[in-house]
Design an enzyme around this catalytic site. Sequence first.
Site, PDB file in Angstrom:
ATOM      1  N   SER A 100       0.810  -1.223   0.000  1.00 57.05           N
ATOM      2  CA  SER A 100       0.000   0.000   0.000  1.00 57.05           C
ATOM      3  C   SER A 100       0.841   1.270   0.000  1.00 57.05           C
ATOM      4  O   SER A 100       1.949   1.310   0.539  1.00 57.05           O
ATOM      5  CB  SER A 100      -0.908   0.030   1.236  1.00 57.05           C
ATOM      6  OG  SER A 100      -1.695  -1.120   1.270  1.00 57.05           O
ATOM      7  N   GLU A 101       0.262   2.288  -0.613  1.00 56.12           N
ATOM      8  CA  GLU A 101       0.855   3.636  -0.582  1.00 56.12           C
ATOM      9  C   GLU A 101      -0.287   4.624  -0.370  1.00 56.12           C
ATOM     10  O   GLU A 101      -1.462   4.261  -0.522  1.00 56.12           O
ATOM     11  CB  GLU A 101       1.560   3.934  -1.914  1.00 56.12           C
ATOM     12  CG  GLU A 101       2.715   2.989  -2.196  1.00 56.12           C
ATOM     13  CD  GLU A 101       3.352   3.227  -3.570  1.00 56.12           C
ATOM     14  OE1 GLU A 101       3.021   4.234  -4.239  1.00 56.12           O
ATOM     15  OE2 GLU A 101       4.179   2.382  -3.958  1.00 56.12           O
ATOM     16  N   GLY A 126      -1.467   6.828  -2.258  1.00 56.27           N
ATOM     17  CA  GLY A 126      -2.355   6.908  -3.424  1.00 56.27           C
ATOM     18  C   GLY A 126      -2.669   5.553  -4.029  1.00 56.27           C
ATOM     19  O   GLY A 126      -3.207   5.469  -5.133  1.00 56.27           O
ATOM     20  N   GLY A 165      -3.746 -14.220   2.062  1.00 55.34           N
ATOM     21  CA  GLY A 165      -3.832 -13.286   3.190  1.00 55.34           C
ATOM     22  C   GLY A 165      -5.268 -13.091   3.644  1.00 55.34           C
ATOM     23  O   GLY A 165      -5.553 -12.997   4.845  1.00 55.34           O
ATOM     24  N   ARG A 166      -6.180 -13.038   2.681  1.00 59.11           N
ATOM     25  CA  ARG A 166      -7.596 -12.821   3.032  1.00 59.11           C
ATOM     26  C   ARG A 166      -8.160 -13.999   3.827  1.00 59.11           C
ATOM     27  O   ARG A 166      -9.067 -13.824   4.644  1.00 59.11           O
ATOM     28  CB  ARG A 166      -8.405 -12.555   1.752  1.00 59.11           C
ATOM     29  CG  ARG A 166      -8.086 -11.169   1.214  1.00 59.11           C
ATOM     30  CD  ARG A 166      -8.601 -10.875  -0.180  1.00 59.11           C
ATOM     31  NE  ARG A 166      -8.096  -9.561  -0.593  1.00 59.11           N
ATOM     32  CZ  ARG A 166      -8.126  -9.083  -1.823  1.00 59.11           C
ATOM     33  NH1 ARG A 166      -8.636  -9.808  -2.796  1.00 59.11           N
ATOM     34  NH2 ARG A 166      -7.645  -7.883  -2.083  1.00 59.11           N
ATOM     35  N   GLN A 200     -35.628 -13.648  25.074  1.00 59.98           N
ATOM     36  CA  GLN A 200     -35.708 -14.319  23.781  1.00 59.98           C
ATOM     37  C   GLN A 200     -34.960 -13.507  22.713  1.00 59.98           C
ATOM     38  O   GLN A 200     -34.320 -14.069  21.828  1.00 59.98           O
ATOM     39  CB  GLN A 200     -37.179 -14.484  23.383  1.00 59.98           C
ATOM     40  CG  GLN A 200     -37.350 -15.460  22.253  1.00 59.98           C
ATOM     41  CD  GLN A 200     -38.807 -15.734  21.953  1.00 59.98           C
ATOM     42  OE1 GLN A 200     -39.591 -14.811  21.719  1.00 59.98           O
ATOM     43  NE2 GLN A 200     -39.178 -16.989  21.983  1.00 59.98           N
ATOM     44  N   ILE A 211     -25.421  -6.844  24.713  1.00 64.49           N
ATOM     45  CA  ILE A 211     -26.057  -7.833  25.608  1.00 64.49           C
ATOM     46  C   ILE A 211     -25.386  -7.864  26.979  1.00 64.49           C
ATOM     47  O   ILE A 211     -26.038  -8.028  28.004  1.00 64.49           O
ATOM     48  CB  ILE A 211     -26.072  -9.227  24.928  1.00 64.49           C
ATOM     49  CG1 ILE A 211     -27.013  -9.185  23.724  1.00 64.49           C
ATOM     50  CG2 ILE A 211     -26.486 -10.321  25.902  1.00 64.49           C
ATOM     51  CD1 ILE A 211     -26.977 -10.421  22.842  1.00 64.49           C
ATOM     52  N   GLU A 245      -6.310  -5.765   3.924  1.00 63.43           N
ATOM     53  CA  GLU A 245      -6.246  -6.861   2.939  1.00 63.43           C
ATOM     54  C   GLU A 245      -7.459  -6.838   1.989  1.00 63.43           C
ATOM     55  O   GLU A 245      -7.975  -7.888   1.585  1.00 63.43           O
ATOM     56  CB  GLU A 245      -6.051  -8.204   3.634  1.00 63.43           C
ATOM     57  CG  GLU A 245      -4.771  -8.173   4.479  1.00 63.43           C
ATOM     58  CD  GLU A 245      -4.051  -9.474   4.583  1.00 63.43           C
ATOM     59  OE1 GLU A 245      -4.189 -10.316   3.693  1.00 63.43           O
ATOM     60  OE2 GLU A 245      -3.318  -9.643   5.574  1.00 63.43           O
TER      61      GLU A 245
HETATM   62  N1  CAA Z   1      -3.950 -14.118  -8.764  1.00 60.38           N
HETATM   63  C1  CAA Z   1      -3.224 -13.998  -9.916  1.00 60.38           C
HETATM   64  N2  CAA Z   1      -3.459 -13.021 -10.837  1.00 60.38           N
HETATM   65  C2  CAA Z   1      -4.451 -12.148 -10.580  1.00 60.38           C
HETATM   66  C3  CAA Z   1      -5.224 -12.219  -9.402  1.00 60.38           C
HETATM   67  C4  CAA Z   1      -4.944 -13.253  -8.484  1.00 60.38           C
HETATM   68  N3  CAA Z   1      -5.654 -13.378  -7.353  1.00 60.38           N
HETATM   69  N4  CAA Z   1      -6.134 -11.215  -9.419  1.00 60.38           N
HETATM   70  C5  CAA Z   1      -5.946 -10.548 -10.573  1.00 60.38           C
HETATM   71  N5  CAA Z   1      -4.931 -11.108 -11.260  1.00 60.38           N
HETATM   72  C6  CAA Z   1      -4.422 -10.698 -12.583  1.00 60.38           C
HETATM   73  C7  CAA Z   1      -5.582 -10.699 -13.583  1.00 60.38           C
HETATM   74  O1  CAA Z   1      -5.772 -11.991 -14.140  1.00 60.38           O
HETATM   75  C8  CAA Z   1      -5.119  -9.700 -14.605  1.00 60.38           C
HETATM   76  O2  CAA Z   1      -4.159 -10.305 -15.462  1.00 60.38           O
HETATM   77  P1  CAA Z   1      -4.069  -9.913 -17.039  1.00 60.38           P
HETATM   78  O3  CAA Z   1      -3.727  -8.443 -17.043  1.00 60.38           O
HETATM   79  O4  CAA Z   1      -2.994 -10.792 -17.549  1.00 60.38           O
HETATM   80  O5  CAA Z   1      -5.436 -10.184 -17.587  1.00 60.38           O
HETATM   81  C9  CAA Z   1      -4.365  -8.662 -13.777  1.00 60.38           C
HETATM   82  O6  CAA Z   1      -3.990  -9.344 -12.554  1.00 60.38           O
HETATM   83  C10 CAA Z   1      -5.196  -7.443 -13.450  1.00 60.38           C
HETATM   84  O7  CAA Z   1      -6.335  -7.838 -12.721  1.00 60.38           O
HETATM   85  P2  CAA Z   1      -7.565  -6.856 -12.502  1.00 60.38           P
HETATM   86  O8  CAA Z   1      -7.995  -6.294 -13.834  1.00 60.38           O
HETATM   87  O9  CAA Z   1      -8.599  -7.577 -11.713  1.00 60.38           O
HETATM   88  O10 CAA Z   1      -6.882  -5.659 -11.671  1.00 60.38           O
HETATM   89  P3  CAA Z   1      -7.508  -4.334 -11.084  1.00 60.38           P
HETATM   90  O11 CAA Z   1      -6.538  -3.248 -11.262  1.00 60.38           O
HETATM   91  O12 CAA Z   1      -8.907  -4.141 -11.594  1.00 60.38           O
HETATM   92  O13 CAA Z   1      -7.520  -4.617  -9.503  1.00 60.38           O
HETATM   93  C11 CAA Z   1      -8.560  -5.245  -7.400  1.00 60.38           C
HETATM   94  C12 CAA Z   1      -8.310  -5.551  -8.903  1.00 60.38           C
HETATM   95  C13 CAA Z   1      -9.423  -6.396  -6.942  1.00 60.38           C
HETATM   96  C14 CAA Z   1      -9.291  -3.959  -7.175  1.00 60.38           C
HETATM   97  C15 CAA Z   1      -7.196  -5.232  -6.676  1.00 60.38           C
HETATM   98  O14 CAA Z   1      -6.501  -4.036  -6.992  1.00 60.38           O
HETATM   99  C16 CAA Z   1      -7.324  -5.378  -5.191  1.00 60.38           C
HETATM  100  O15 CAA Z   1      -7.472  -6.492  -4.705  1.00 60.38           O
HETATM  101  N6  CAA Z   1      -7.262  -4.267  -4.419  1.00 60.38           N
HETATM  102  C17 CAA Z   1      -7.221  -4.300  -2.961  1.00 60.38           C
HETATM  103  C18 CAA Z   1      -5.818  -4.220  -2.471  1.00 60.38           C
HETATM  104  C19 CAA Z   1      -5.628  -4.832  -1.123  1.00 60.38           C
HETATM  105  O16 CAA Z   1      -6.255  -5.807  -0.781  1.00 60.38           O
HETATM  106  N7  CAA Z   1      -4.671  -4.296  -0.394  1.00 60.38           N
HETATM  107  C20 CAA Z   1      -4.290  -4.836   0.854  1.00 60.38           C
HETATM  108  C21 CAA Z   1      -2.973  -4.267   1.277  1.00 60.38           C
HETATM  109  S1  CAA Z   1      -2.001  -5.376   2.210  1.00 60.38           S
HETATM  110  C22 CAA Z   1      -2.595  -5.331   3.780  1.00 60.38           C
HETATM  111  O17 CAA Z   1      -3.615  -4.785   4.066  1.00 60.38           O
HETATM  112  C23 CAA Z   1      -1.750  -6.096   4.742  1.00 60.38           C
HETATM  113  C24 CAA Z   1      -2.072  -5.827   6.149  1.00 60.38           C
HETATM  114  O18 CAA Z   1      -1.990  -4.740   6.634  1.00 60.38           O
HETATM  115  C25 CAA Z   1      -2.445  -6.926   7.028  1.00 60.38           C
END
Ligand code: CAA
Length: 394
Positions: free
Chosen positions: A142-143, A145, A257-258, A295, A353, A377
């Site tokens: 994450s960043e 932006g 992670g999810r 209840q 409760i 995540e």
């Molecule tokens: N596995 C492998 N490849 C994947 C994939 C997966 N799960 N999901 C997508 N891809 C691939 C796609 O197949 C696609 O490939 P091609 O370009 O070859 O077709 C490419 O990646 C792009 O996929 P999308 O078009 O779906 O990408 P998008 O830009 O629309 O983004 C999104 C999708 C679901 C919004 C994604 O950006 C996302 O999950 N965002 C949330 C980010 C997040 O969860 N951040 C968490 C930060 S970490 C954290 O929180 C840790 C902590 O503190 C505990």
Amino acid sequence: MTNPSKTPGAPTGARVADFELPEDLKALQATVRAFAERELAPIAAGLDAEARFPREAVARAAGLGLLRVTVPREHGGSELGNLASCVLLEELNAVCPSTGVTVSVHNSLACSPLAKWGNDEQKRRYFPRLITGEWLGAYCLSEAGAGSDVAALRCEAKRAGDAWVLNGPKLWITTGSEASLFIVFARTSPDRNKGISAFLVERGWPGVGVGKKERKLGIRASPTVEILLDNVQVPAANLLGQEGQGFAIALDTLDGGRLGIASQSLGIARACHDLIRDHLETIRDDKGRSSGGSQAAQYQLADLAADLDAARFLTWRAAVLRDRGVRCSKEAAMAKLAASRLCNRAARSAVAILGPAGASGAAERFLRDARITEIYEGATDIQRLVVARGVLGG
Ligand code: CAA
């Protein structure tokens, strides 16, 4: 010979889904439950109050083998996998979600991508320290932006001879101030998705710094910090996977992670369910007989009990798919969506409760800890997006 318990009309030898854990995972569950009660229950409230990282508890968890479940056997791991990780995380999180997320990030966001995408040399270098907990792992995606929109990230990696030079801040990094190995995602070319690469970056290298620490509502004993990368020279050998593969690595890793955060949510939801159950069992009518409370309260408990089983089955299903090597983006998102919403509802019910006791005891802490499960995540609406894309595309 007829089987009296067999459903009339069911075909002989029908294959059934097995909703029981295998014996080794039942044993793991019992061991971690006892560990959490013994080691974490006495300290969880204090850690939260002081926002103090549970260093010793994490070291003891490592001693129990809890930091090696997603590591291959040939590198000292137990290779128990995602289902095992989910089982142990529910137990840790039912007592201390700050410890729980530390173990979840280490297993699913650091060790897993190293196991899956790392080369032999990288595994030999880092796994010995990761499995003992001498080094903890963190995940720098994450960043400011680029939170939900991962592909917008701007941290840059420029090739200079035998190294990559990394520049740019990373935000909201769980365990960031305690970790020694970072999986860093940086831009190696302008292409939105294919211009992102992943790197193994050591905390001790010049230019790696820890910035602002967040003051948080919940999981206060888990540090969330900014990681600063200022002209960090990363050897070319520390590229994880191929150049341009970072986006796929990031999202594939987040599928795992999810499941960790879904399991964290299950742990919190179960703890709140148990607080409500124990409270209702103490309530007596005017003749001194156990009444089980109103209840309305019993209905809430019943809904939580049913939804908890449902969310657990969603989580374990996705984990089993991932352990089989099947992509489970939709199923993992369903699990996190259901479980994270459930734990927030469970915590609100527990506070309501339990009344005054709920507003100041463990229920209050779980209410604060639950909130982040719908944020990190991938926020709830991101999970809905992933599920909708899976449903529409499937
Ligand atoms: N596995 C492998 N490849 C994947 C994939 C997966 N799960 N999901 C997508 N891809 C691939 C796609 O197949 C696609 O490939 P091609 O370009 O070859 O077709 C490419 O990646 C792009 O996929 P999308 O078009 O779906 O990408 P998008 O830009 O629309 O983004 C999104 C999708 C679901 C919004 C994604 O950006 C996302 O999950 N965002 C949330 C980010 C997040 O969860 N951040 C968490 C930060 S970490 C954290 O929180 C840790 C902590 O503190 C505990």
